[in-house]
Design a protein around this motif. Structure first.
Motif, mmCIF file in Angstrom:
data_model
loop_
_atom_site.group_PDB
_atom_site.id
_atom_site.type_symbol
_atom_site.label_atom_id
_atom_site.label_comp_id
_atom_site.label_asym_id
_atom_site.label_seq_id
_atom_site.Cartn_x
_atom_site.Cartn_y
_atom_site.Cartn_z
ATOM 1 N N GLY A 1 0.824 -1.209 0.000
ATOM 2 C CA GLY A 1 0.000 0.000 0.000
ATOM 3 C C GLY A 1 0.854 1.253 0.000
ATOM 4 O O GLY A 1 0.544 2.231 -0.693
ATOM 5 N N GLN A 2 1.938 1.232 0.761
ATOM 6 C CA GLN A 2 2.845 2.385 0.779
ATOM 7 C C GLN A 2 3.476 2.617 -0.594
ATOM 8 O O GLN A 2 3.586 3.744 -1.059
ATOM 9 N N ALA A 3 3.913 1.527 -1.237
ATOM 10 C CA ALA A 3 4.517 1.643 -2.556
ATOM 11 C C ALA A 3 3.533 2.225 -3.561
ATOM 12 O O ALA A 3 3.878 3.066 -4.390
ATOM 13 N N ALA B 1 5.037 -2.276 -5.819
ATOM 14 C CA ALA B 1 3.805 -2.708 -5.153
ATOM 15 C C ALA B 1 3.378 -4.077 -5.673
ATOM 16 O O ALA B 1 2.965 -4.960 -4.900
ATOM 17 N N GLY B 2 3.472 -4.272 -6.988
ATOM 18 C CA GLY B 2 3.108 -5.567 -7.561
ATOM 19 C C GLY B 2 4.020 -6.674 -7.079
ATOM 20 O O GLY B 2 3.570 -7.785 -6.777
ATOM 21 N N GLN B 3 5.333 -6.386 -6.974
ATOM 22 C CA GLN B 3 6.273 -7.400 -6.507
ATOM 23 C C GLN B 3 5.981 -7.783 -5.061
ATOM 24 O O GLN B 3 6.003 -8.971 -4.704
ATOM 25 N N ILE C 1 11.394 1.152 -0.442
ATOM 26 C CA ILE C 1 10.428 2.237 -0.202
ATOM 27 C C ILE C 1 11.143 3.466 0.367
ATOM 28 O O ILE C 1 10.876 4.601 -0.043
ATOM 29 N N ALA C 2 12.075 3.239 1.304
ATOM 30 C CA ALA C 2 12.824 4.365 1.875
ATOM 31 C C ALA C 2 13.676 5.057 0.809
ATOM 32 O O ALA C 2 13.872 6.277 0.849
#
Length: 857
Positions: A70-72, A81-83, A120-121
């Protein structure tokens, strides 16, 4: 027995996920207020796996993945996000029955999830890189633009996907995207076609060219640089956005205030110092450059009256060049001046390494050479072909030959000529230029050192000038010694062995002669000329012996110091002998070393609990005369009530001096004293068992109706001066200045001093004088004060004693050594004392009436 596993999980699970998980927070040690742990650890959860419920743990990891996905998505990283989403489905297939296998699977899953979290970071940095690349594409048009755009599209795919599940690793791609982008930018900039007339801009290779983070760098708006966060910066302060990554202090001057700064509306490097010697500079070394020619520019500014030769520079392995110097002081008008190296000032890079920066040499006064610098730019002027390399090599050889023709130190000149000869027929120009640059730099340092010593006003030229005037009268009786010392250095400088690395140690010998020995020798000559026959003969003999050695062979610093000490010791004895030989002499104060405590030499101290041996500032006439004085004040308190139960003042303090070479007789020892309490003593001693202690008495004065101890006010000296002055002392009286000074001291209140006299009978030519605090155990009054003061010692002979077998401290001396001949054989020191074996320094060995000098080092 319960067991727990600690998993690093990112997002908080929904409360329903913890319905069957016990709260084990109480097991975390060192909990703070409210039971919360003092050490905060991000994303740490404690899960129970006793009696095995791995399903809870697995569900927590799946929830964590869903949260990360969700964050991605929210960040626009659809591929990632898909990965992550695909991986969460994989987690559902983990076997929860076999706990050992499950533990291994959990470890592997945690590593993958941490990789997602890191990606993400990193997304913010990737976004910044793509924005940077997009801006570059919008503002430049170099030949490699198509390849650069390809990399940009690639990074865009890392962000947007789509994820197909066919082996894509978006997390890994994202983690490497910034490095990939930087490599693409570098490669793209290197596709510029660079010429002298149209240089390539390689500033991207300079770290922190504005001394500020890249995201906070300014925009050039109509010639004015606008910083996006300028309103948050304070002038003169190092703010959060500032950075000096890549830079370091490169000058020979490393003191002062060299740091980041926000000043004159810009982020910058602040290079400030006081009385700068050498260079004050900041620089950065850049590697991986295409070989060829470079220039550098930067913006500098300096304060009023601090303009000297501040400039920018570039230095490669083979050469260093600088720009023209700063021409104005733009401080008050916030006028930064851009200094740019011209094509004629370009620097050739042959190994991909170049150092750039700004510097000042500190040739002015005060804060000379100081500056602020920022906005560095690096320009590439193109490759250097064979003809250019040959021309650069020829220029380097010409510089070396010209320098060699001017050099003064023979060994250094030979080293440079040897290097020139070594590469005279080479066609491998690059290593030749590297070697020549190093040789030229060494030669320049050699010449600079020569000029440092030989320029007008320096020591060696001044010695020559003084020797040339009036036959060297400037050095008095020591002319021959001065000439020898000068010739020693000059002859060495002109020798084949002369090198700048050794001249300091060579000339130091001359300095030792000129500044250490010659003043002592001339003083001794004056003392000898004024001495009575016995002292004159001894001192002249010592001077002659020392001079013979000093002008035969250059002596070390240790020998020179030893000779000076011998002169000082004998001069003191001569002065004493002069007084002894004067039948009418009564003042023997000279026999006390430092009677007014000018120095502590001659005195011995036991500090006790005191804080010092001597001080100044409250002498009876307000002069700077020093005196014996120490201090201690300590209250002992009840640990519970904090009431003062005892007081400890100055305890165990003592100062004394053994006065030697005195004629036997009766003496008066005079000394000035003051004390705030009983129990302070002065004393004399002519033998260990024959010591006379005299207590320093208390003086008093009336403060209104109260009697007060005259410790640091009034006192007998002040009272006497007051009486004399009020009695009508005339200004013509020889004592008028003394009494007036005593009376006016401490704003007319005096300093509490009195004068005391002790009498001692000297029978063995030695008298010890001193002072101490009293000790009850020695049947004395224990001193109860915090301090007391003693000083201004005098010694007066009032009655002669039996000196029939003693003629003074000088009874033999060097003349005796010379004249004793066969009757006086043995080893003697320079002062004429006979010793059992040779001592360090100059010894005089007498055999068969002949004296031979032997030096022991």
């Amino acid at each position: 027995m319960r067991q727990f596993l600690l998993f690093a999980m990112g997002a908080m699970m929904a409360m329903s996920s913890f319905a069957q998980v016990e709260d084990k927070t109480h097991l975390i040690k060192n909990a703070g207020s409210g039971g919360q742990p003092i050490v905060a650890l991000d994303g740490i959860k404690l899960y129970k796996i006793d009696e095995a419920n791995p399903t809870e743990i697995l569900q927590a990891m799946i929830n964590d993945c869903n949260d990360l996905a969700g964050q991605a998505t929210a960040l626009g990283y659809d591929g990632l996000a898909g990965q992550i989403g695909d991986y969460s489905f994989e987690l559902e297939g983990i076997d929860t029955e076999d706990l050992d296998a499950f533990s291994v699977a959990v470890d592997a899953a945690n590593a993958v999830i941490e990789k997602f979290r890191a990606a993400i970071a990193e997304s913010a940095n990737v976004d910044a890189m793509m924005a940077k690349m997009d801006k570059i594409m919008q503002t430049t048009d170099y030949s490699g633009k198509a390849d650069f755009q390809t990399v940009f599209v690639k990074l865009l795919y890392y962000k947007e996907g789509p994820y197909t599940g066919e082996g894509e690793d978006f997390a890994a791609w994202i983690l490497g995207a910034v490095e990939e982008g930087n490599a693409a930018i570098r490669a793209y900039y290197f596709t510029q076609v660079a010429t002298v007339d149209n240089p390539a801009d390689y500033t991207l290779l300079v770290k922190s060219p504005w001394f500020i983070k890249e995201t906070a760098q300014p925009e050039n708006v109509d010639g004015e640089y606008i910083f996006p966060n300028a309103e948050t910066y304070e002038e003169g302060k190092t703010n959060n956005d500032l950075t000096s990554e890549g830079w370091k202090v490169t000058g020979t001057y490393t003191g002062g205030d060299q740091r980041l700064n926000w000043q004159r509306n810009r982020s910058c490097w602040n290079a400030w110092g006081s009385n700068i010697s050498g260079t004050i500079a900041v620089g950065q070394t850049i590697e991986g450059l295409p070989n060829g020619y470079y220039t550098v520019s930067a913006d500098l500014i300096t304060q009023t009256e601090c303009l000297t030769d501040q400039h920018v520079y570039a230095e490669s392995t083979i050469e260093k060049n600088i720009s023209s110097s700063l021409t104005k002081e733009g401080w008050d008008g916030y006028e930064w001046e851009t200094l740019s190296m011209t094509a004629d000032q370009k620097v050739l890079v042959v190994d991909g390494v170049l150092t750039i920066g700004a510097e000042g040499t500190g040739t002015g006064s005060g804060s000379a050479g100081w500056f602020l610098a920022t906005n560095f730019k690096l320009n590439y002027l193109g490759e250097a072909g064979p003809d250019a390399l040959k021309a650069a090599y020829d220029a380097k050889v010409a510089t070396a030959n010209e320098l060699a023709g001017k050099m003064h130190f023979a060994a250094d000149k030979k080293a440079l000529n040897d290097t020139i000869a070594k590469y005279s027929a080479t066609t491998d120009y690059i290593p030749a230029m590297v070697a020549l640059k190093a040789a030229i730099q060494t030669a320049q340092e050699s010449e600079a050192k020569y000029k440092e010593y030989m320029q007008e006003g320096k020591t060696l030229p001044t010695i020559a000038e003084t020797l040339a005037k009036n036959g060297g009268d400037g050095y008095g009786a020591a002319e021959e010694i001065a000439e020898f010392a000068y010739d020693f250095s000059i002859n060495w400088i002109g020798s084949d062995a002369a090198t700048y690395t050794k001249i300091d140690s060579i000339v130091k010998h001359t300095f030792n002669y000129l500044y250490t020995y010659i003043p002592a020798y001339n003083t001794a000559n004056t003392v000898a000329s004024e001495a009575l026959p016995t002292g004159k003969a001894a001192l002249q003999a010592l001077m002659d012996e020392q001079k013979d050695v000093l002008v035969t062979e250059m002596q070390t610093e240790a020998v020179v110091k030893e000779y000076v000490a011998a002169l000082d010791s004998l001069m003191l004895k001569v002065k004493k002998q002069n007084i002894i030989d004067d039948e009418n002499a009564t003042d023997f104060t000279t026999f006390i070393l430092n009677p007014n405590l000018e120095e502590e030499s001659g005195w011995h101290f036991v500090l006790g609990n005191g804080d010092r041996n001597t001080t100044s500032g409250e002498w009876f006439d307000d002069s700077n005369t020093r005196y014996i004085d120490s201090y201690n004040s300590e209250d002992l308190k009840d640990p519970e009530t904090q009431e003062v139960i005892d007081h400890i003042g100055l305890v165990g303090f003592m100062g004394w001096q053994e006065v030697t070479d005195l004629p036997n007789g009766t003496y008066e020892v005079g000394v000035y004293t003051r004390t705030p309490a009983e129990g302070a003593y002065i004393f004399t001693s002519v033998a260990e068992a024959d010591t006379a202690f005299v207590e320093i008495p208390l003086d008093y004065y009336m403060d209104g109706e109260t009697q007060v101890i005259a410790s640091n006010k009034y006192g007998a000296l002040w009272e006497n001066a007051k009486t004399v002055i009020e009695g009508g002392l005339e200004e013509t009286d020889p004592q008028y200045a003394f009494y007036t000074a005593v009376y006016n001291a401490n704003n007319g209140e005096g300093r509490g001093w009195k004068h005391q006299i002790m009498t001692a009978v000297v029978t063995n030519h030695v008298l010890t004088i001193g002072t101490k605090t009293g000790v009850a155990e020695l049947n004395e009054k224990a001193f109860t004060g915090n301090w007391y003061s003693v000083g201004g010692w005098t010694l007066k002979l009032v009655a002669k004693g039996d000196n029939s077998d003693w003629g003074g401290p000088i009874t033999t001396g060097i003349d005796s050594v010379r004249n004793a001949k066969a009757e006086m054989e043995g080893i003697f020191t320079l002062t004429g004392a006979k010793v059992s074996k040779m001592q360090r320094g100059l010894n005089i060995i007498v055999r068969n009436g002949k004296a031979t000098k032997v030096i022991v080092k």
